[in-house]
Enzyme design. Structure first.
Site, PDB file in Angstrom:
ATOM      1  N   TYR A 197     -14.177   4.883 -13.474  1.00  0.00           N
ATOM      2  CA  TYR A 197     -14.154   3.766 -12.509  1.00  0.00           C
ATOM      3  C   TYR A 197     -14.784   2.523 -13.140  1.00  0.00           C
ATOM      4  CZ  TYR A 197     -14.829   1.258  -8.080  1.00  0.00           C
ATOM      5  OH  TYR A 197     -14.797   0.322  -7.071  1.00  0.00           O
ATOM      6  N   ASP A 218       0.874  -1.191   0.000  1.00  0.00           N
ATOM      7  CA  ASP A 218       0.000   0.000   0.000  1.00  0.00           C
ATOM      8  C   ASP A 218       0.902   1.229   0.000  1.00  0.00           C
ATOM      9  OD1 ASP A 218      -2.164   1.939   0.587  1.00  0.00           O
ATOM     10  OD2 ASP A 218      -3.301   0.205   1.260  1.00  0.00           O
TER      11      ASP A 218
HETATM   12  P1  NAD Z   1     -10.282   1.868   0.718  1.00  0.00           P
HETATM   13  O1  NAD Z   1     -10.167   3.251   0.210  1.00  0.00           O
HETATM   14  O2  NAD Z   1     -10.655   1.642   2.134  1.00  0.00           O
HETATM   15  O3  NAD Z   1      -8.925   1.065   0.425  1.00  0.00           O
HETATM   16  C1  NAD Z   1      -8.232   1.187  -0.786  1.00  0.00           C
HETATM   17  C2  NAD Z   1      -6.740   1.076  -0.497  1.00  0.00           C
HETATM   18  O4  NAD Z   1      -6.047   1.229  -1.754  1.00  0.00           O
HETATM   19  C3  NAD Z   1      -6.214   2.159   0.466  1.00  0.00           C
HETATM   20  O5  NAD Z   1      -5.501   1.594   1.550  1.00  0.00           O
HETATM   21  C4  NAD Z   1      -5.318   2.996  -0.414  1.00  0.00           C
HETATM   22  O6  NAD Z   1      -4.201   3.559   0.259  1.00  0.00           O
HETATM   23  C5  NAD Z   1      -4.874   1.976  -1.476  1.00  0.00           C
HETATM   24  N1  NAD Z   1      -4.366   2.700  -2.638  1.00  0.00           N
HETATM   25  C6  NAD Z   1      -4.979   3.717  -3.294  1.00  0.00           C
HETATM   26  N2  NAD Z   1      -4.150   4.236  -4.211  1.00  0.00           N
HETATM   27  C7  NAD Z   1      -2.985   3.540  -4.130  1.00  0.00           C
HETATM   28  C8  NAD Z   1      -1.741   3.634  -4.799  1.00  0.00           C
HETATM   29  N3  NAD Z   1      -1.500   4.572  -5.725  1.00  0.00           N
HETATM   30  N4  NAD Z   1      -0.774   2.745  -4.472  1.00  0.00           N
HETATM   31  C9  NAD Z   1      -0.985   1.815  -3.497  1.00  0.00           C
HETATM   32  N5  NAD Z   1      -2.138   1.687  -2.829  1.00  0.00           N
HETATM   33  C10 NAD Z   1      -3.121   2.546  -3.138  1.00  0.00           C
HETATM   34  O7  NAD Z   1     -11.339   1.184  -0.253  1.00  0.00           O
HETATM   35  P2  NAD Z   1     -12.040  -0.252  -0.240  1.00  0.00           P
HETATM   36  O8  NAD Z   1     -13.487  -0.008  -0.217  1.00  0.00           O
HETATM   37  O9  NAD Z   1     -11.417  -1.178   0.740  1.00  0.00           O
HETATM   38  O10 NAD Z   1     -11.690  -0.737  -1.720  1.00  0.00           O
HETATM   39  C11 NAD Z   1     -10.922  -1.899  -1.988  1.00  0.00           C
HETATM   40  C12 NAD Z   1     -11.240  -2.365  -3.402  1.00  0.00           C
HETATM   41  O11 NAD Z   1     -12.625  -2.700  -3.477  1.00  0.00           O
HETATM   42  C13 NAD Z   1     -11.013  -1.303  -4.486  1.00  0.00           C
HETATM   43  O12 NAD Z   1     -10.454  -1.907  -5.613  1.00  0.00           O
HETATM   44  C14 NAD Z   1     -12.413  -0.819  -4.797  1.00  0.00           C
HETATM   45  O13 NAD Z   1     -12.506  -0.326  -6.101  1.00  0.00           O
HETATM   46  C15 NAD Z   1     -13.195  -2.085  -4.608  1.00  0.00           C
HETATM   47  N6  NAD Z   1     -14.621  -1.888  -4.371  1.00  0.00           N
HETATM   48  C16 NAD Z   1     -15.057  -1.218  -3.249  1.00  0.00           C
HETATM   49  C17 NAD Z   1     -16.415  -1.044  -3.066  1.00  0.00           C
HETATM   50  C18 NAD Z   1     -16.966  -0.308  -1.885  1.00  0.00           C
HETATM   51  O14 NAD Z   1     -18.198  -0.091  -1.848  1.00  0.00           O
HETATM   52  N7  NAD Z   1     -16.165   0.057  -0.893  1.00  0.00           N
HETATM   53  C19 NAD Z   1     -17.320  -1.550  -4.007  1.00  0.00           C
HETATM   54  C20 NAD Z   1     -16.844  -2.229  -5.119  1.00  0.00           C
HETATM   55  C21 NAD Z   1     -15.486  -2.398  -5.284  1.00  0.00           C
END
Ligand code: NAD
Length: 257
Positions: free
Chosen positions: A152, A32
């Site tokens: 997205y 991360d």
């Molecule tokens: P979150 O924001 O809590 O976690 C995402 C993580 O990705 C963070 O720790 C962030 O630091 C890391 N990240 C972002 N940019 C980065 C970079 N340049 N380099 C390294 N790390 C990086 O979000 P989440 O909800 O846990 O999302 C996790 C996955 O689930 C994502 O791929 C998101 O698209 C997907 N998703 C989430 C949801 C939702 O409703 N939360 C729904 C569908 C899909």
């Protein structure tokens, strides 16, 4: 003990997945931007190479048994292309040689219900062609045209298509590496905090992603599905996108509401 890399391990679904894996005795290597074993910026090619090198150093001569790619961005404009798509694909390809050493290697990507929503076909094609500069230009154009939400959706639609090809290729299926994805609906993490707390955005989201089964998901609901995709018992699933979305895909795509 299995060794598993989790990207996006500092927050949300990635942090929950990492903690469940650790609680059952697995070794987790978190990737991360901060607060993890391998700190790297997956939005740049150099950062992605550094992430692969950092993992390789920690794995040493051993095997990597699993990779879960949770790092992702939403509502951040063009950089979503670099993190969500290229930050996933480059890690999977870069870590393939370490995964190929395992007796039961598994890859689980995190897609999204958004992959079924309106997206930009040219942006999807640019991602699949591996042309990041073109993909970034198309994403900038989507922002300029007032279609920022298509970015997205496009990155996740591209991932779904990429994984279907990769999963059956000699490099993955041929090396015994199972590659699949979970596509969540709305999950309560820092990514969605603002959306669910703003009544106007919440009603738009609820209309686009209706979740008749149990409503918004806790991150554990996604993490448990990821854990199954990573398990040695998952011997024959390849190239599948499993919707863990409270029924949103069934309702909006199959039933057509
Ligand atoms: P979150 O924001 O809590 O976690 C995402 C993580 O990705 C963070 O720790 C962030 O630091 C890391 N990240 C972002 N940019 C980065 C970079 N340049 N380099 C390294 N790390 C990086 O979000 P989440 O909800 O846990 O999302 C996790 C996955 O689930 C994502 O791929 C998101 O698209 C997907 N998703 C989430 C949801 C939702 O409703 N939360 C729904 C569908 C899909």
């Amino acid at each position: 003990q299995r060794t598993v890399v989790v990207t996006g391990a500092a927050s949300g679904i990635g942090a929950t997945t990492a903690s469940l894996l650790r609680s059952r005795g697995d070794r987790v290597i978190g990737v991360d931007l901060r607060d993890v074993d391998v700190c790297a910026d997956l939005s740049t090619a150099a950062g992605r190479s550094a992430a692969v090198a950092g993992v390789a150093e920690l794995v040493g001569p051993d095997a990597l048994d699993g990779l879960v790619t949770c790092a992702g961005l939403s509502r951040a404009g063009a950089p979503q292309v670099s993190v969500n798509y290229f930050g996933t694909v480059d890690l999977v390809l870069g870590l393939q040689p370490l995964l190929a050493r395992s007796a039961a290697p598994r890859v689980a990507l995190v897609s999204s219900i958004s992959s079924t929503q309106p997206h930009d076909p040219a942006l999807v094609e640019a991602c699949l062609a591996g042309t990041e500069a073109t993909a970034l230009e198309l994403a900038e154009a989507a922002v300029a045209d007032g279609r920022p939400h298509e970015i997205y959706a496009s990155t996740k639609a591209a991932l779904n298509r990429w994984l279907r090809r990769a999963a059956v290729s000699p490099e993955f299926a041929g090396a015994g590496i199972a590659v699949n994805a979970v596509a969540p609906g709305v999950v309560l993490t820092p990514m969605t905090e603002e959306l669910v707390s703003n009544p106007q955005w919440k009603s738009v989201m609820d209309a686009a992603v209706p979740m008749p089964l149990n409503g918004y998901a806790p991150p554990e609901a996604i993490a448990h599905a990821l854990l199954w995709l990573l398990a040695p018992e998952n011997t024959h699933m390849a190239g599948q996108v499993v919707f863990v979305d409270g029924g949103a895909e069934a309702l909006t795509v199959a039933v057509g509401v």
